[in-house]
Design an enzyme around this catalytic site. Structure first.
Site, PDB file in Angstrom:
ATOM      1  N   HIS A  12       9.233  -7.719  -8.439  1.00 47.92           N
ATOM      2  CA  HIS A  12       8.083  -7.152  -8.511  1.00 47.92           C
ATOM      3  C   HIS A  12       7.319  -7.055  -6.980  1.00 47.92           C
ATOM      4  O   HIS A  12       6.847  -5.979  -6.435  1.00 47.92           O
ATOM      5  CB  HIS A  12       6.912  -7.522  -9.545  1.00 47.92           C
ATOM      6  CG  HIS A  12       5.697  -7.162  -9.719  1.00 47.92           C
ATOM      7  ND1 HIS A  12       5.444  -6.000 -10.496  1.00 47.92           N
ATOM      8  CD2 HIS A  12       4.499  -7.137  -8.678  1.00 47.92           C
ATOM      9  CE1 HIS A  12       4.063  -5.641 -10.715  1.00 47.92           C
ATOM     10  NE2 HIS A  12       3.734  -6.211  -9.396  1.00 47.92           N
ATOM     11  N   GLU A  13       6.900  -8.410  -6.623  1.00 50.75           N
ATOM     12  CA  GLU A  13       6.365  -8.206  -5.021  1.00 50.75           C
ATOM     13  C   GLU A  13       7.166  -7.431  -4.109  1.00 50.75           C
ATOM     14  O   GLU A  13       6.663  -6.964  -3.245  1.00 50.75           O
ATOM     15  CB  GLU A  13       5.995  -9.526  -4.630  1.00 50.75           C
ATOM     16  CG  GLU A  13       4.914 -10.259  -5.915  1.00 50.75           C
ATOM     17  CD  GLU A  13       3.608  -9.620  -6.108  1.00 50.75           C
ATOM     18  OE1 GLU A  13       3.476  -8.789  -5.359  1.00 50.75           O
ATOM     19  OE2 GLU A  13       3.070  -9.647  -7.113  1.00 50.75           O
ATOM     20  N   GLU A  38       1.596   0.176  -7.443  1.00 48.12           N
ATOM     21  CA  GLU A  38       2.238  -0.531  -8.514  1.00 48.12           C
ATOM     22  C   GLU A  38       3.540   0.129  -8.980  1.00 48.12           C
ATOM     23  O   GLU A  38       4.328  -0.481  -9.571  1.00 48.12           O
ATOM     24  CB  GLU A  38       1.283  -0.711  -9.686  1.00 48.12           C
ATOM     25  CG  GLU A  38      -0.027  -1.769  -9.214  1.00 48.12           C
ATOM     26  CD  GLU A  38       0.668  -3.285  -9.013  1.00 48.12           C
ATOM     27  OE1 GLU A  38       1.666  -3.600  -9.539  1.00 48.12           O
ATOM     28  OE2 GLU A  38      -0.177  -3.906  -8.248  1.00 48.12           O
ATOM     29  N   HIS A  58       6.463  -3.913  -3.658  1.00 45.59           N
ATOM     30  CA  HIS A  58       5.171  -3.747  -2.982  1.00 45.59           C
ATOM     31  C   HIS A  58       5.609  -4.011  -1.464  1.00 45.59           C
ATOM     32  O   HIS A  58       5.101  -2.946  -0.546  1.00 45.59           O
ATOM     33  CB  HIS A  58       4.250  -4.690  -3.132  1.00 45.59           C
ATOM     34  CG  HIS A  58       3.472  -4.575  -4.584  1.00 45.59           C
ATOM     35  ND1 HIS A  58       2.563  -3.316  -4.732  1.00 45.59           N
ATOM     36  CD2 HIS A  58       3.242  -5.359  -5.449  1.00 45.59           C
ATOM     37  CE1 HIS A  58       2.338  -3.559  -6.027  1.00 45.59           C
ATOM     38  NE2 HIS A  58       2.487  -4.713  -6.281  1.00 45.59           N
TER      39      HIS A  58
END
Length: 497
Positions: free
Chosen positions: A261-262, A291, A265
């Protein structure tokens, strides 16, 4: 005024922002607990300098001059000017002492939140949260323009042009769709999840996931991965984009999917066109778009059968025998098990949006209605029981689980759900040009990253989120793509025909 003078002022603002960014990263990864008050003083001092400069005479002069001579600006200058003007109009009337007080309050609140989490006791965070809410309510009249409600003002800080009216409609459609999918899954066959609790050490998980996110496109020569209480990514500059996560050796999925997920970003920040560096254009278009990139990694790629079939042998190797007796089918199906849970960042991809809707409704209550801060834990618990059928047994698994309110990031949470919907819509558009399954079954994922860079990453904040999505997919936000995607994934795993 010359463009060079304007861009020099923006560069100085950016340097202050970088300094504050590094301090913010340090606060959440390694700062000693007793340093909180001193760090709060430093944060307040730097933010005071930053705020004064952001609404200072040079910026005022630039806005006035280039408002009449925009033809003298380059492409980068024009994009930066638009953002600077919007930010100036937002902040110009905010008293400096109020801005500094709000910054200092969030620094203290983070320490209070950390202490409250350790004690599982909301009362230790209550006063700090109340102060953040009070100061935010003081700021809203200075920020408010044409927005209909106070909460609309906060939403626009993170997702330009977003309103409660839009979200109420979209969230209603998504909530009803997810509830329908959950009811239908009751007729299916749940996968066996016993393998998910097998021990995999932090070192083993870190070895596996570091290679995976490198394969996906995250550049470790311009980034790093550290531990924290609540995972986040922060872009200090073009060549310094940092990821954090937390690990659970009895639940490998938490750390592994958290890093995926990160990294989404991080890849976004690393791939914004370098020509925008040193200006406010060199950041995400909105938190919803940001996001969308992290959730594209975590949910779209992270739910892909071909992706995991390719990665599973290396996963087994990193686990050093722990999963050698587990077939790929058993492993993959276990990852897509769905059930109601208490913790947002540990929620499965089907129920995740319900966690966001709960927070959205509570924030609306705080800013559009009147609610006592001491009543928030009960309101939180009641909504979890209503939407997910589970009730927190303590404040740690309830209202203290998220870091956002300690930083006064009110209005941020809807970005997660918007990002989820954007990600599904981008995936639908991508599939028209790329055989995504084939790419994820191969040794080279770069085609996916390149598509996202072409349509999203490179633009930074030079386009508004609704324009980015329209240009990339040919239509405005359409939540139906998310519901269709979730049905396809979960009906397959649960053998719903």
């Amino acid at each position: 005024m010359k463009e060079q003078e304007f861009l020099k002022e923006l560069k100085e603002l950016d340097l202050l922002s970088q300094a504050m960014g590094i301090l913010g990263w340090d606060t959440q990864t390694g700062m000693p607990e007793k340093a909180s008050e001193y760090r709060s003083e430093v944060d307040s001092y730097l933010y005071g300098l930053y705020f004064e400069k952001k609404v200072g005479p040079t910026i005022q002069e630039a806005i006035t001059y280039f408002g009449q001579h925009s033809d003298e600006l380059s492409e980068v200058g024009q994009a930066a000017y638009q953002l600077v003007k919007e930010e100036y109009e937002l902040q110009k009337n905010v008293p400096n002492e109020l801005a500094i007080a709000a910054s200092a309050a969030t620094s203290r609140a983070h320490t209070a939140w950390t202490q409250a989490r350790k004690a599982k006791d909301f009362s230790l965070f209550k006063e700090a949260l109340a102060e953040n809410i009070r100061l935010t309510k003081e700021l809203i009249p200075y920020w408010k323009k044409e927005e209909r409600t106070n909460y609309d003002v906060l939403l626009n800080q993170y997702e330009p042009n977003m309103t409660v009216e839009i979200l109420d409609n979209v969230f209603s459609q998504v909530r009803d769709g997810i509830m329908d999918i959950r009811r239908q899954l009751e007729k299916g066959t749940p996968p066996d999840t016993t393998i998910l609790s097998r021990k995999m050490t932090e070192a083993q998980q870190r070895k596996f996931i570091s290679k995976v996110i490198t394969d996906l496109g995250y550049d470790f020569s311009r980034g790093r991965l550290d531990n924290t209480v609540h995972p986040f990514a922060t872009g200090i500059n073009h060549n310094d984009v940092r990821l954090t996560t937390r690990w659970n050796e009895e639940d490998f999925s938490m750390g592994i999917f958290g890093v995926i997920h990160e990294a989404g970003h991080g890849m976004y920040e690393q791939n914004i066109d370098e020509k925008f560096e040193g200006t406010p254009v060199h950041e995400g278009a909105s938190m919803g778009i940001h996001e969308s990139q992290s959730l594209f990694n975590e949910i779209i790629i992270g739910s892909n059968r071909n992706f995991w079939e390719k990665q599973y042998p290396y996963f087994q190797e990193c686990a050093e025998g722990t999963f050698d007796d587990v077939s790929f089918e058993t492993f993959y199906n276990a990852l897509k098990f769905t059930q109601a849970s208490l913790i947002r960042i540990e929620a499965d991809s089907l129920t995740y949006v319900l966690h966001i809707i709960i927070r959205y409704e509570i924030e609306k209550m705080i800013f559009n209605e009147e609610v006592n801060v001491e009543d928030l834990p009960t309101i939180w618990n009641d909504k979890y029981e209503e939407y997910l059928g589970v009730r927190p047994q303590n404040d740690l698994e309830g209202i203290l689980q998220d870091v956002h309110w300690s930083g006064s990031s009110f209005g941020y949470f809807p970005s997660y759900a918007l990002g989820y919907m954007y990600a599904a819509q981008l995936f639908h558009a991508m599939e028209k040009e790329i055989d995504v399954d084939a790419v994820l079954a191969s040794d080279d994922y770069s085609e996916i990253r390149q598509w996202l860079t072409t349509h999203i990453h490179q633009y930074g904040a030079s386009k508004k989120p609704n324009q980015l999505i329209l240009d990339a997919t040919g239509e405005l936000l359409n939540p139906q793509y998310l519901l269709d995607y979730l049905r396809k994934v979960y009906f397959s795993v649960y053998q719903i025909r």
